[in-house]
Motif scaffolding. Structure first.
Motif, PDB file in Angstrom:
ATOM      1  N   ALA A   1      21.714 -23.794 -29.577  1.00 11.76           N
ATOM      2  CA  ALA A   1      22.113 -23.023 -28.405  1.00 11.76           C
ATOM      3  C   ALA A   1      22.605 -23.942 -27.295  1.00 11.76           C
ATOM      4  O   ALA A   1      23.627 -23.673 -26.651  1.00 11.76           O
ATOM      5  CB  ALA A   1      20.943 -22.174 -27.911  1.00 11.76           C
TER       6      ALA A   1
ATOM      7  N   GLN B   1      26.493 -23.349 -26.962  1.00  5.45           N
ATOM      8  CA  GLN B   1      26.624 -22.329 -25.915  1.00  5.45           C
ATOM      9  C   GLN B   1      27.168 -21.011 -26.490  1.00  5.45           C
ATOM     10  O   GLN B   1      28.223 -20.526 -26.077  1.00  5.45           O
ATOM     11  CB  GLN B   1      27.550 -22.828 -24.807  1.00  5.45           C
ATOM     12  CG  GLN B   1      27.074 -24.095 -24.122  1.00  5.45           C
ATOM     13  CD  GLN B   1      25.860 -23.844 -23.234  1.00  5.45           C
ATOM     14  OE1 GLN B   1      25.920 -23.101 -22.286  1.00  5.45           O
ATOM     15  NE2 GLN B   1      24.758 -24.487 -23.570  1.00  5.45           N
TER      16      GLN B   1
ATOM     17  N   MET C   1      23.045 -14.306 -29.349  1.00  4.62           N
ATOM     18  CA  MET C   1      22.098 -14.791 -30.347  1.00  4.62           C
ATOM     19  C   MET C   1      21.404 -13.597 -30.989  1.00  4.62           C
ATOM     20  O   MET C   1      20.911 -12.708 -30.293  1.00  4.62           O
ATOM     21  CB  MET C   1      21.052 -15.717 -29.707  1.00  4.62           C
ATOM     22  CG  MET C   1      20.041 -16.282 -30.702  1.00  4.62           C
ATOM     23  SD  MET C   1      18.744 -17.304 -29.923  1.00  4.62           S
ATOM     24  CE  MET C   1      19.712 -18.678 -29.312  1.00  4.62           C
TER      25      MET C   1
ATOM     26  N   LEU D   1      14.955 -20.461 -23.639  1.00  5.55           N
ATOM     27  CA  LEU D   1      16.367 -20.248 -23.329  1.00  5.55           C
ATOM     28  C   LEU D   1      16.538 -19.872 -21.869  1.00  5.55           C
ATOM     29  O   LEU D   1      17.426 -20.394 -21.177  1.00  5.55           O
ATOM     30  CB  LEU D   1      16.942 -19.132 -24.209  1.00  5.55           C
ATOM     31  CG  LEU D   1      17.130 -19.409 -25.697  1.00  5.55           C
ATOM     32  CD1 LEU D   1      17.546 -18.129 -26.418  1.00  5.55           C
ATOM     33  CD2 LEU D   1      18.162 -20.503 -25.925  1.00  5.55           C
TER      34      LEU D   1
ATOM     35  N   THR E   1      21.435 -22.432 -21.087  1.00  2.00           N
ATOM     36  CA  THR E   1      21.326 -21.362 -22.078  1.00  2.00           C
ATOM     37  C   THR E   1      20.808 -20.050 -21.491  1.00  2.00           C
ATOM     38  O   THR E   1      20.699 -19.063 -22.221  1.00  2.00           O
ATOM     39  CB  THR E   1      20.370 -21.799 -23.215  1.00  2.00           C
ATOM     40  OG1 THR E   1      19.084 -22.141 -22.655  1.00  2.00           O
ATOM     41  CG2 THR E   1      20.926 -23.006 -23.955  1.00  2.00           C
TER      42      THR E   1
ATOM     43  N   ILE F   1      22.776 -16.718 -22.168  1.00  4.64           N
ATOM     44  CA  ILE F   1      23.074 -16.264 -23.528  1.00  4.64           C
ATOM     45  C   ILE F   1      22.398 -14.915 -23.780  1.00  4.64           C
ATOM     46  O   ILE F   1      21.191 -14.764 -23.579  1.00  4.64           O
ATOM     47  CB  ILE F   1      22.602 -17.295 -24.572  1.00  4.64           C
ATOM     48  CG1 ILE F   1      23.358 -18.610 -24.399  1.00  4.64           C
ATOM     49  CG2 ILE F   1      22.782 -16.752 -25.991  1.00  4.64           C
ATOM     50  CD1 ILE F   1      22.814 -19.741 -25.263  1.00  4.64           C
TER      51      ILE F   1
END
Length: 307
Positions: free
Chosen positions: A45, A49, A53, A71, A77, A80
């Protein structure tokens, strides 16, 4: 659309069959990255990037909930989008995942059409969010980070340095005699100088965690998490010399032949009782010292020592 333009999806599951099924479902339209455990997920991750997910919850060593927590705690991150795909199917499990910051929650055995539809929806939202964040965080003239984005990152990195006991370095850069340049050459040429200097500064950064931003007017600021004074001085001197190599004439100004920058900086290992503004003030103080002592130089403070 080229392959480099496609959005990236990181699929994280300790079961190889689940990784394979999801990869086959998504790879035609997206770049799919696979991880078999939480440790791999966090590393990939940060490296890639991804835009989205797909994350299993029950995994050995680091479970999906802990992956999501890590994260969200990392500025690289935190944005995300995460969809949990898991066999934990109680309302309490779903509520827990969503409260941690997941964007969606899909239970196993999953329906491929539902997964595809939800992925499409969340990727569209991710694209729109990133466009808005870019507009909000970028300086319109120089196309580097603006003061707002710097302030947000600075607060995050200060808190991280306090928590982890790491050094934090900040530099403030000022274009020497910029007002004279604007008066002699005009504001249009002054804007070109700002753009050229910003390009050099952004191009000179070697780590994704470093940040250069326009601080205001002809000032720029450089944030270097986890960098000690020696490394920060080396980097900022490299950037100062790179600006010199542009050899942009200073419009016949008597004080300097070409556009140059003065740099003041400071390095601290912050503690929880220290105001975050102190590091910025120290950098600013040393910028003015660099200007008083001849300009086109770096003056640095490492705790109580001036370098």
């Amino acid at each position: 659309m080229t392959k480099s333009d496609t959005q990236k999806i990181l699929v994280v599951d300790d079961a190889a069959i689940n990784r394979q099924v999801l990869a086959e479902l998504l790879k035609a339209d997206h770049t799919v990255i696979l991880a078999k455990n939480g440790e791999q997920a966090l590393a990939l991750a940060a490296q890639h990037q991804p835009d989205l997910m797909l994350l299993d919850v029950v995994m050995p060593e680091i479970n999906g909930y802990d992956v999501l927590r890590q994260l969200k705690s990392d500025p690289r991150t935190a944005a995300i989008a995460v969809i949990f795909i898991t066999g934990l199917d109680t309302p309490e499990d779903e509520e827990h995942g969503l409260m941690l910051g997941a964007s969606d929650y899909i239970t196993k055995p999953f329906n491929l059409a539902v997964v595809r539809a939800r992925v499409r929806c969340h990727l569209q939202l991710a694209r729109q969010r990133r466009m808005l964040e870019t507009l909000a965080n970028i300086d319109g003239l120089t196309e580097i980070a603006n003061r707002r984005h710097f302030d947000d990152r600075y607060a995050t990195e200060w808190a991280r340095a306090v928590r982890d006991g790491h050094s934090l370095s900040v530099a403030i850069l000022d274009i020497d005699f910029f007002k004279d340049y604007n008066d002699r050459a005009g504001h249009a040429m002054g804007d070109r100088v700002l753009q050229a200097v910003a390009s050099v500064l952004a191009g000179g950064l070697q780590r994704s965690t470093d940040l250069v931003a326009r601080y205001g007017g002809e000032e720029f600021v450089l944030l270097m998490p986890g960098t000690d004074a020696k490394g920060a001085v080396q980097l900022t001197n490299h950037l100062r010399e790179a600006v010199n190599k542009l050899a942009m004439p200073h419009s016949d100004a008597a004080d300097t032949a070409h556009v140059a920058v003065s740099i003041g900086g400071a390095t601290l290992q912050p503690d929880s009782g220290e105001p975050a503004a102190d590091l910025l003030k120290a950098a600013d103080d040393h910028l003015y010292r660099a200007k008083r002592e001849g300009r086109n130089q770096v003056v640095w403070r490492a705790n109580s020592v001036t370098v």
